[in-house]
Scaffold this motif. Structure first.
Motif, short mmCIF file in Angstrom:
data_model
loop_
_atom_site.label_atom_id
_atom_site.label_comp_id
_atom_site.label_asym_id
_atom_site.label_seq_id
_atom_site.Cartn_x
_atom_site.Cartn_y
_atom_site.Cartn_z
N LEU A 1 34.18 33.04 31.73
CA LEU A 1 33.22 33.70 32.61
C LEU A 1 33.91 34.73 33.50
CD1 LEU A 1 30.29 33.86 33.61
CD2 LEU A 1 30.80 32.06 35.26
N LEU A 2 35.15 34.44 33.89
CA LEU A 2 35.89 35.38 34.75
C LEU A 2 36.69 36.39 33.95
CD1 LEU A 2 37.49 33.48 37.79
CD2 LEU A 2 35.63 35.13 37.78
N PHE A 3 36.85 36.13 32.68
CA PHE A 3 37.75 36.97 31.88
C PHE A 3 37.22 38.38 31.73
CE2 PHE A 3 39.20 38.34 27.53
CZ PHE A 3 40.51 38.58 27.90
N GLU A 4 38.08 39.33 31.95
CA GLU A 4 37.75 40.74 31.77
C GLU A 4 38.76 41.34 30.80
OE1 GLU A 4 37.53 42.66 35.53
OE2 GLU A 4 35.86 41.43 36.26
N PRO A 5 38.36 41.57 29.56
CA PRO A 5 39.30 42.10 28.56
C PRO A 5 39.77 43.49 28.94
CG PRO A 5 37.03 42.14 27.74
CD PRO A 5 37.00 41.39 29.05
N LYS B 1 48.56 38.54 30.49
CA LYS B 1 47.51 38.00 31.34
C LYS B 1 46.11 38.43 30.94
CE LYS B 1 50.18 37.13 35.53
NZ LYS B 1 50.31 37.43 36.98
N ASN B 2 45.99 39.62 30.33
CA ASN B 2 44.63 40.08 30.01
C ASN B 2 44.30 39.97 28.52
OD1 ASN B 2 46.02 42.18 28.84
ND2 ASN B 2 45.31 43.75 30.28
N ARG B 3 45.15 39.24 27.78
CA ARG B 3 44.85 39.05 26.37
C ARG B 3 43.85 37.92 26.15
NH1 ARG B 3 50.43 39.81 25.08
NH2 ARG B 3 50.67 37.56 24.89
N GLU B 4 43.89 36.91 27.00
CA GLU B 4 43.01 35.76 26.84
C GLU B 4 42.64 35.19 28.20
OE1 GLU B 4 46.47 32.42 26.05
OE2 GLU B 4 45.49 33.38 24.34
N PRO B 5 41.52 34.45 28.29
CA PRO B 5 41.09 33.90 29.58
C PRO B 5 42.09 32.88 30.12
CG PRO B 5 39.32 33.79 27.95
CD PRO B 5 40.56 34.15 27.21
N GLU B 6 42.13 32.77 31.42
CA GLU B 6 42.96 31.76 32.07
C GLU B 6 42.12 30.51 32.30
OE1 GLU B 6 44.53 30.87 36.56
OE2 GLU B 6 44.46 32.95 35.88
N ARG C 1 34.76 33.84 41.31
CA ARG C 1 36.00 34.47 41.75
C ARG C 1 36.41 33.93 43.12
NH1 ARG C 1 34.38 39.47 40.92
NH2 ARG C 1 34.99 39.50 38.73
N THR C 2 35.43 33.74 44.01
CA THR C 2 35.71 33.17 45.33
C THR C 2 36.20 31.74 45.21
OG1 THR C 2 34.02 34.58 46.34
CG2 THR C 2 34.70 32.63 47.57
N VAL C 3 35.54 30.97 44.36
CA VAL C 3 35.93 29.57 44.14
C VAL C 3 37.36 29.51 43.61
CG1 VAL C 3 35.50 27.57 42.66
CG2 VAL C 3 33.60 28.69 43.80
N HIS C 4 37.67 30.41 42.70
CA HIS C 4 39.02 30.43 42.11
C HIS C 4 40.07 30.70 43.18
CE1 HIS C 4 41.98 32.27 39.01
NE2 HIS C 4 42.19 30.99 39.18
#
Length: 982
Positions: free
Chosen positions: A641-645, A655-660, A688-691
């Motif tokens: 949900l947070l991942f931005e390719p 870091k941006n190849r796959e979701p964390e 994002r805030t929760v993270h």
């Protein structure tokens, strides 16, 4: 050449990962769920049980964020109760019967609607079983602890038998009956529905019609004042209907005795017409009125009779009745209401009292039968009443003597089947009902004993209970628990104690599917008293409403549940059905002396009723399949949900190849930080805030696990330590109070403020020098334990992980209790270690914090002017402008430099507002006023007095590049320890 002193420092060393490690998650979840549930069941007292009864999710498809919201809220409550010393009993359940599952298997089957009841049941059971297993694994991944091994489903044999026993108990008391009357009927589902299974479409469009029905001849003898009117003139009653398709079932016209009706001529229509014209109105939607011939009371009209052109011989004299009904209104329509008791609740009640039958010429699929227009059955038979039925009826009436005056479309709220999302009808059929009207007062009284969270839930549930007198509990489906009724050749039902007992005994032996699989006249299902007439009897095919299924789940225990928790839509669903069935069963029990109990204490199945809202997307829209905005819990946990390719042209780093992967803690923290009593939003901004909050917790845990030392257990406590302990005590009391009131968002807000303001910004800043360069003392261990206790209900996986990475010396201490197993109020530090009494410290904290804030503000201005870097690069003078005004700080003078993280602090008295000599002549100075005891004082930030110690960086060394006294002693002591080890 300067020497490096880093090897002599105790810098934090922790292997606690910055991000959760996916390969470790499974073991942490297992420890904090299955293992922990088993532990608490064995170690918390049996006589202090907390029962949270599970509202069963539906075993039909994948879970979404709303399911996670529900199950995690329950889990957090259970974990709080374990912390409070209670033994939790939480057995998860599933609702497995009902139409959606049946529809899914029918649609997937080759034979489709031709499937036999037995085939449907076999496929439905298989689907429900596999779904339960999949959903259970998903719930476990959310770190939900429960007695998963003993889960229950509504299709378990023992559950079904308890449900049948409940039905039997209600039937014995006369609360169950069968009646031919109108019910909500779903043509799209081909079954009766209860009010709880409806939703309302505000944009539904109907076709309304103004219809004139002829009054039988001889009306002049009844209505006076029209002696001059030709005896051959026809008189019509003008009715207005929003359901023209119900006209073939018309049995009466309703008027009101006390209303005045007008006899009018319409300009474009022959004959006279009876209508009610509201005062000051010209007739509204009626055709143009050319003449008003007279007035007549409604009570006189009830002596007239009329004809239904679709059903009656137009030369008949008997006709149909005009009746009085209190629901008739004069402010809309024509004041003359078309009554079809087979298609309307008010119509049915008004006609039943007069013996007028409830006729319905509509089949199970919502199509007209041949009896709808007996003169020519082909003209209406087979037409769906909701799709062309009204047009067909209006065409017939319009072509036959011009009975239609006007037709108009209008938009209004209309009930829909909440499963198929298609409109329903009201249709008279023979159904089974539960009489809930006779137990309504006891049910309402029982709610007075219930705690509601939020309190508005009480009004909502009461409104549903008050508005209901009977409950249609039968459904015309195959997948469900059968109504245990036997029918003779005339369709008369047998439902007795004897017959139900016998049916239950056969179900125990053959299982419930045999009700459908066995031969229709198998005598084994008949009690002894009916065996000699076996050929006459058959088993009924109706099943029970699924709300009766799940609503009877309270029968699994002989005690009230401490908590029921579900979504707000369950006020009209599970909450209500659970309440009504329990009250019915309890009231049905004979009390000593032979009378039914009226004691409401314990009648409700729940002591506390908690409701949560729905999940919304980032734009505040309710999540639904039709909008395509449903978010699954997995999208939160796996980080997608947070991942931005990476964008085109952007370098693709690791870091941006796959979701964390964020894990269940992020999902749980989202819920804990939201006000669940209303609808809650889930989207990238919120997550994002929760993270960020979760990362903050991980950062501070890493610092704790790398900095705690065994020496701190015996080191003397400073004023800062005492302040930190008081702040810890206060926040734990606040968080504990919120947890006890189920206000998790407030608890998390308090916890977050404490971590940021009291721990990170204050205590850890004051402690760094002591940790790294001094005796490694302080109260990190009690704070660490307190933090984990507060996090335990919300982020148990994080707590488990933090405990796994505790220092080795703590792992070697067998006396330490796992934070999940600690009592929330257990002492965190031995009282004998406290060197100050709490009252003294509490009285001093406002002054210390006021001075601390002033020093910070002045230091910040010095940094902006680039004369100050680290706060240790300054000294501070606190100037009291009132005699003894800073005495509260004087008592701790030797510790103020450590508390304020500066190199020196002096407290001086000002005489008449003059600048103290300690401040005069300083190379630079910055000041800030602060208040203590209602008096203003000044904090001055000045250059340091001495030289910088190369080891601790405090400006307390006697000469350049020399160690300060404290560091010299520490280095010498450690060198001696190293020599001994060699």
């Amino acid at each position: 050449m300067s020497k490096s002193w880093q090897s002599t420092l105790r810098l934090p060393k922790s292997s606690f990962p910055n991000r959760p490690r996916l390969h470790e998650r499974k073991q942490y979840i297992l420890r904090c769920t299955d293992d922990f549930y088993e532990w608490q069941a064995a170690n918390r007292p049996a006589d202090n049980e907390f029962l949270l009864h599970d509202g069963p999710p539906y075993a039909n498809g994948e879970l979404h964020a709303g399911h996670a919201l529900n199950k995690i809220l329950k889990d957090m409550i259970n974990r709080v109760k374990v912390q409070q010393g209670r033994r939790v009993k939480y057995v998860p359940g599933w609702d497995c019967h009902g139409l959606p599952i049946e529809m899914k298997v029918v649609e997937a089957a080759e034979g489709g609607k031709k499937m036999s009841p037995g085939g449907i049941r076999k496929a439905a059971r298989k689907l429900a079983s596999s779904t339960v297993k999949a959903q259970m694994n998903s719930f476990k991944s959310y770190a939900v602890m429960a007695d998963w091994e003993n889960k229950w489903t509504t299709m378990d044999t023992e559950f079904e038998i308890r449900q049948l026993r409940l039905f039997q108990k209600m039937a014995r008391k006369g609360l169950i009956y069968r009646k031919h009357k109108p019910v909500y009927w779903s043509p799209s589902s081909a079954t009766a529905l209860a009010e709880a299974e409806l939703e309302y479409n505000e944009a539904h469009v109907s076709k309304s019609a103004w219809v004139r029905l002829p009054i039988v001849s001889g009306w002049q003898e009844v209505i006076s004042g029209l002696e001059g009117v030709d005896k051959d003139v026809k008189l019509y009653a003008v009715i207005w209907t929003t359901t023209p398709w119900t006209l073939p079932a018309n049995q009466a016209i309703a008027v009101r005795d006390d209303m005045t009706y007008s006899i009018v001529r319409f300009a474009d229509y022959e004959g006279l017409h009876l209508v009610s014209i509201p005062e000051g109105s010209a007739g509204g939607d009626l055709p143009e009125i050319s003449e008003v011939l007279g007035k007549v009371q409604g009570s006189e009209l009830t002596r007239l009779r009329y004809l239904n052109p679709l059903l009656d011989d137009l030369t008949a004299l008997e006709g149909r009745p005009i009746i009085h009904a209190p629901f008739v209104r004069g402010d809309s329509g024509t004041g003359m209401v078309h009554c079809a008791p087979g298609h309307g609740f008010d119509d049915y009640l008004a006609c039943e009292a007069l013996g007028i039958p409830a006729v319905s010429h509509v089949d199970n699929e919502g199509r007209f039968t041949d009896k709808a227009y007996p003169r020519n059955p082909d003209l209406l038979g087979g037409i769906p009443v909701l799709e062309g039925g009204s047009d067909a009826v209006l065409d017939l009436l319009g072509n036959e003597n011009g009975y239609i005056l006007k037709v108009k479309y209008y938009k209004h709220k209309y009930p829909y089947d909440w499963r198929t999302k298609k409109p329903i009808i009201i249709r008279a059929t023979a159904q089974w009902f539960a009489d809930v009207g006779s137990i309504k007062e006891q049910a309402l009284a029982a709610l007075e004993e219930v705690r509601f969270v939020p309190e508005t839930g009480k009004n909502r549930l009461e409104a549903f209970v008050k508005g209901r007198s009977e409950w249609c509990i039968s459904r015309q489906r195959s997948w469900g628990v059968p109504i245990p009724a036997l029918y003779d050749a005339n369709g008369n039902a047998v439902v007795t104690d004897e017959s139900i007992d016998h049916i239950i005994s056969v179900i125990r032996e053959r299982k419930i599917d045999a009700w459908w699989f066995d031969d229709a006249h198998d005598p084994a299902w008949l009690p002894e008293s009916l065996r000699d007439r076996a050929a006459e009897f058959r088993r009924g095919q109706d099943t029970m409403d699924v709300w009766f299924d799940s609503g009877s789940s309270w029968t699994q225990t002989d005690k009230q549940a401490d908590v029921y928790l579900e979504g707000s839509d369950q006020h009209r669903g599970w909450f209500q059905s659970s309440l009504l069935t329990r009250v019915a069963a309890m009231v049905a029990q004979d009390a000593p002396g032979g009378s039914s109990t009226t004691n409401t204490l314990g009648l409700s199945p729940f002591k506390t009723l908690i409701t949560h809202g729905f999940t919304l997307d980032k734009d505040g829209k309710k999540m639904s399949k039709s909008l395509g905005n449903i978010i699954s819990a997995n999208e939160v946990m796996d980080g997608s949900l947070l991942f931005e390719p990476p964008q085109p042209g952007q370098p693709q780093g690791r870091k941006n190849r796959e979701p964390e992967a964020l894990g269940p803690d992020a999902l749980r923290l989202w819920i804990a930080t939201s006000d669940y009593t209303g609808d809650i939003i889930l989207g990238k901004p919120v997550l994002r805030t929760v993270h960020q909050v979760l990362l903050k917790y991980r950062t501070i845990i890493k610092m704790f696990t790398g900095s705690m030392q065994p020496d701190a257990r015996t080191a003397p406590l400073t004023v800062a330590d005492h302040i930190a302990l008081i702040q810890l005590k206060d926040v734990m009391q606040e968080v504990g109070k919120y947890y006890d009131n189920y206000e998790f968002n407030k608890a998390q807000a308090a916890l977050s403020r404490w971590v940021v303001n009291d721990v990170s910004a204050f205590y850890l800043e004051t402690l760094k020098d002591r940790l790294y360069c001094g005796d490694s003392g302080g109260v990190l261990e009690p704070i660490f334990n307190g933090l984990l206790r507060m996090l335990a209900p919300v982020t148990p996986v994080l707590v488990e992980e933090a405990w796994e990475y505790r220092p080795q010396w703590m792992k070697d201490d067998a006396s330490l209790v796992h934070p999940l197993k600690q009592l929330y109020d257990a002492p965190l530090i031995e009282p004998v270690r406290l060197s100050y009494d709490e009252k003294t410290i509490r009285e001093s904290i406002p002054a210390i914090m006021a001075a601390h804030g002033a020093i910070k503000a002045a230091s910040e201005r010095a940094r902006l002017d680039k004369v100050l870097g680290s706060s240790l690069g300054c000294s501070v003078v606190l100037v009291s402008h009132a005699e003894g005004g800073l005495a509260v700080l004087e008592r701790f003078k030797d510790e103020l430099d450590a508390i304020f993280v500066v190199s020196a602090v002096d407290i001086v008295q000002s005489n008449g507002g003059e600048t103290p000599k300690e401040v005069e002549g300083a190379e630079w100075k910055y000041s800030e006023v602060f208040e203590v005891g209602g008096k203003a004082h000044t904090a001055y930030v000045l250059p340091p007095k001495q030289h910088k110690c190369p080891r601790c960086w405090r400006y307390v060394a006697p000469v350049e590049d020399a160690l300060c006294g404290r560091c010299g002693e520490v280095v010498e002591a450690r060198a001696g320890e190293a020599a001994k080890e060699v």
